[in-house]
Write a protein that holds these residues in place. Sequence first.
Motif, PDB file in Angstrom:
ATOM      1  N   ASP A  87      -3.138  -0.733   7.975  1.00 21.03           N
ATOM      2  CA  ASP A  87      -3.063  -2.110   8.268  1.00 21.03           C
ATOM      3  C   ASP A  87      -4.111  -2.567   9.565  1.00 21.03           C
ATOM      4  O   ASP A  87      -3.600  -3.599   9.915  1.00 21.03           O
ATOM      5  CB  ASP A  87      -1.865  -2.778   8.055  1.00 21.03           C
ATOM      6  CG  ASP A  87      -1.915  -4.242   7.825  1.00 21.03           C
ATOM      7  OD1 ASP A  87      -2.933  -4.751   7.165  1.00 21.03           O
ATOM      8  OD2 ASP A  87      -1.352  -5.056   8.250  1.00 21.03           O
ATOM      9  N   ILE A 108       0.868  -1.023  -0.045  1.00 22.41           N
ATOM     10  CA  ILE A 108      -0.064   0.401   0.020  1.00 22.41           C
ATOM     11  C   ILE A 108       1.154   1.212  -0.063  1.00 22.41           C
ATOM     12  O   ILE A 108       0.222   2.364  -0.429  1.00 22.41           O
ATOM     13  CB  ILE A 108      -0.945   0.012   1.150  1.00 22.41           C
ATOM     14  CG1 ILE A 108      -1.920  -1.105   1.049  1.00 22.41           C
ATOM     15  CG2 ILE A 108      -1.717   1.206   1.592  1.00 22.41           C
ATOM     16  CD1 ILE A 108      -3.288  -0.668  -0.097  1.00 22.41           C
ATOM     17  N   GLU A 109       2.238   1.317   0.656  1.00 22.46           N
ATOM     18  CA  GLU A 109       2.816   2.251   0.654  1.00 22.46           C
ATOM     19  C   GLU A 109       3.340   2.658  -0.694  1.00 22.46           C
ATOM     20  O   GLU A 109       3.859   4.025  -0.879  1.00 22.46           O
ATOM     21  CB  GLU A 109       4.073   1.987   1.691  1.00 22.46           C
ATOM     22  CG  GLU A 109       3.775   1.698   3.223  1.00 22.46           C
ATOM     23  CD  GLU A 109       4.661   1.168   3.897  1.00 22.46           C
ATOM     24  OE1 GLU A 109       6.044   1.121   3.344  1.00 22.46           O
ATOM     25  OE2 GLU A 109       4.525   1.057   5.239  1.00 22.46           O
ATOM     26  N   GLN A 139      -3.782   2.478   5.399  1.00 26.58           N
ATOM     27  CA  GLN A 139      -2.506   3.024   5.408  1.00 26.58           C
ATOM     28  C   GLN A 139      -1.926   2.418   6.822  1.00 26.58           C
ATOM     29  O   GLN A 139      -0.751   2.154   6.939  1.00 26.58           O
ATOM     30  CB  GLN A 139      -2.572   4.341   5.499  1.00 26.58           C
ATOM     31  CG  GLN A 139      -2.695   4.876   4.050  1.00 26.58           C
ATOM     32  CD  GLN A 139      -2.994   6.466   4.094  1.00 26.58           C
ATOM     33  OE1 GLN A 139      -3.290   7.022   5.203  1.00 26.58           O
ATOM     34  NE2 GLN A 139      -2.553   7.163   3.205  1.00 26.58           N
ATOM     35  N   LYS A 153      -7.351   5.561   5.449  1.00 23.61           N
ATOM     36  CA  LYS A 153      -6.771   5.549   6.856  1.00 23.61           C
ATOM     37  C   LYS A 153      -6.386   4.435   7.505  1.00 23.61           C
ATOM     38  O   LYS A 153      -5.236   4.108   7.840  1.00 23.61           O
ATOM     39  CB  LYS A 153      -7.491   6.605   7.651  1.00 23.61           C
ATOM     40  CG  LYS A 153      -6.427   6.845   8.833  1.00 23.61           C
ATOM     41  CD  LYS A 153      -6.865   8.209   9.673  1.00 23.61           C
ATOM     42  CE  LYS A 153      -6.067   8.753  11.014  1.00 23.61           C
ATOM     43  NZ  LYS A 153      -6.678   9.775  11.818  1.00 23.61           N
ATOM     44  N   LYS A 194      -0.584   5.311  -4.525  1.00 26.28           N
ATOM     45  CA  LYS A 194      -1.147   6.366  -4.346  1.00 26.28           C
ATOM     46  C   LYS A 194      -2.644   5.983  -4.000  1.00 26.28           C
ATOM     47  O   LYS A 194      -3.559   5.630  -4.688  1.00 26.28           O
ATOM     48  CB  LYS A 194      -1.134   7.527  -5.105  1.00 26.28           C
ATOM     49  CG  LYS A 194      -1.763   9.008  -4.726  1.00 26.28           C
ATOM     50  CD  LYS A 194      -1.611   9.854  -5.748  1.00 26.28           C
ATOM     51  CE  LYS A 194      -2.161  11.199  -5.304  1.00 26.28           C
ATOM     52  NZ  LYS A 194      -2.149  11.945  -6.274  1.00 26.28           N
ATOM     53  N   LEU A 195      -3.269   6.241  -2.644  1.00 26.80           N
ATOM     54  CA  LEU A 195      -4.518   5.918  -2.295  1.00 26.80           C
ATOM     55  C   LEU A 195      -5.368   7.220  -2.445  1.00 26.80           C
ATOM     56  O   LEU A 195      -5.193   8.071  -1.982  1.00 26.80           O
ATOM     57  CB  LEU A 195      -4.761   5.340  -0.842  1.00 26.80           C
ATOM     58  CG  LEU A 195      -4.160   3.983  -0.536  1.00 26.80           C
ATOM     59  CD1 LEU A 195      -4.239   3.710   1.086  1.00 26.80           C
ATOM     60  CD2 LEU A 195      -4.725   2.880  -1.351  1.00 26.80           C
TER      61      LEU A 195
END
Length: 318
Positions: free
Chosen positions: A83, A14-15, A81, A78, A18-19
């Motif tokens: 987890d 996920i890092e 990000q 959120k 871009k979410l």
Amino acid sequence: MNDTEQRVHFAPLIEDIKLERIIGKIENKESSRLAVITTGVHGNEPSSVFAAKKVLRKIELAKLKLKGTLLILTGNIKALQADVRFIDEDLNRLWEEKRIRSLIKEPKTSEEKEAKEMYESIEPYLDRYSEKFFLDCHTTSSQTMPYISAADQAESYRFAQQFPVHTVVGFSNHVAWSLNDFFMDEGFTGFTFEAGHHHAFTSLENHEAMIWLFLCKSGLIDPDDLEDKDECRSNLAKYAPDGASLFQIQYHHKLINRDDFVMNPGYVNFQKIKKGEHLAVEQEKDVTSHLDGRVLMPLYQELGQEGFFIITPHHYNN
């Protein structure tokens, strides 16, 4: 998920991406058809985010022309990000119409802020289309074959019947104010899809296959334009080799305090259980099944208020 199935922890990945709230939006204003796909509604279930991005990329590369408008959203950014399933409360349990209207003005919890942004992304489309479809993508903390969770009503069941996986009905009778409830109240047809275990690589594959089939069955993609439609279908159909079946929830073991509950290890979704079978310990007391059936969604994660469900075969008469 068997012991040899490849596992992957999606959270570190996920890092690297871009979410954004809107993963993708493809508009066809000449069509009366809308399809909305929601991903990552629980922060520890990110595989659908990656699957949706893969599908959008393939649509772009193949220059597929959609016969309707497609909107794909990220859910709990959120929590993804961090987890974790959620930050303050379950994002998939707060979609009561009255509450949605109130939180638009003043969201208080982290999940209310996420829901506000999700609703504001969907709201402009709600009254524009006469045909509206939804797909809400999830995974589970227990080992599982992929399956559909649908509202216990005729139109949703008929739609779910077009897909080659088992369908479970009745979830909304036990757990209120899910996204499924919201979409149904807004006149959509669709379902929730559980693709597999949180960390199974096949969950990513199953999400991608289901998204493609959903786009075909909702009429956004001409099946003749999808070269690997048969592969998508066979990838899911292999989990129900004797044909997809319908099940209904008969019992919901709801928790008061998550810390007081321990599910016995080793249970998997759709595993047969017997009346009197010892399933868990809660407040230092044994929890046993009061009927013959199959276990669904046994809780093996830190957060959550549903200990497990018990399902039985169902024959739809509507």
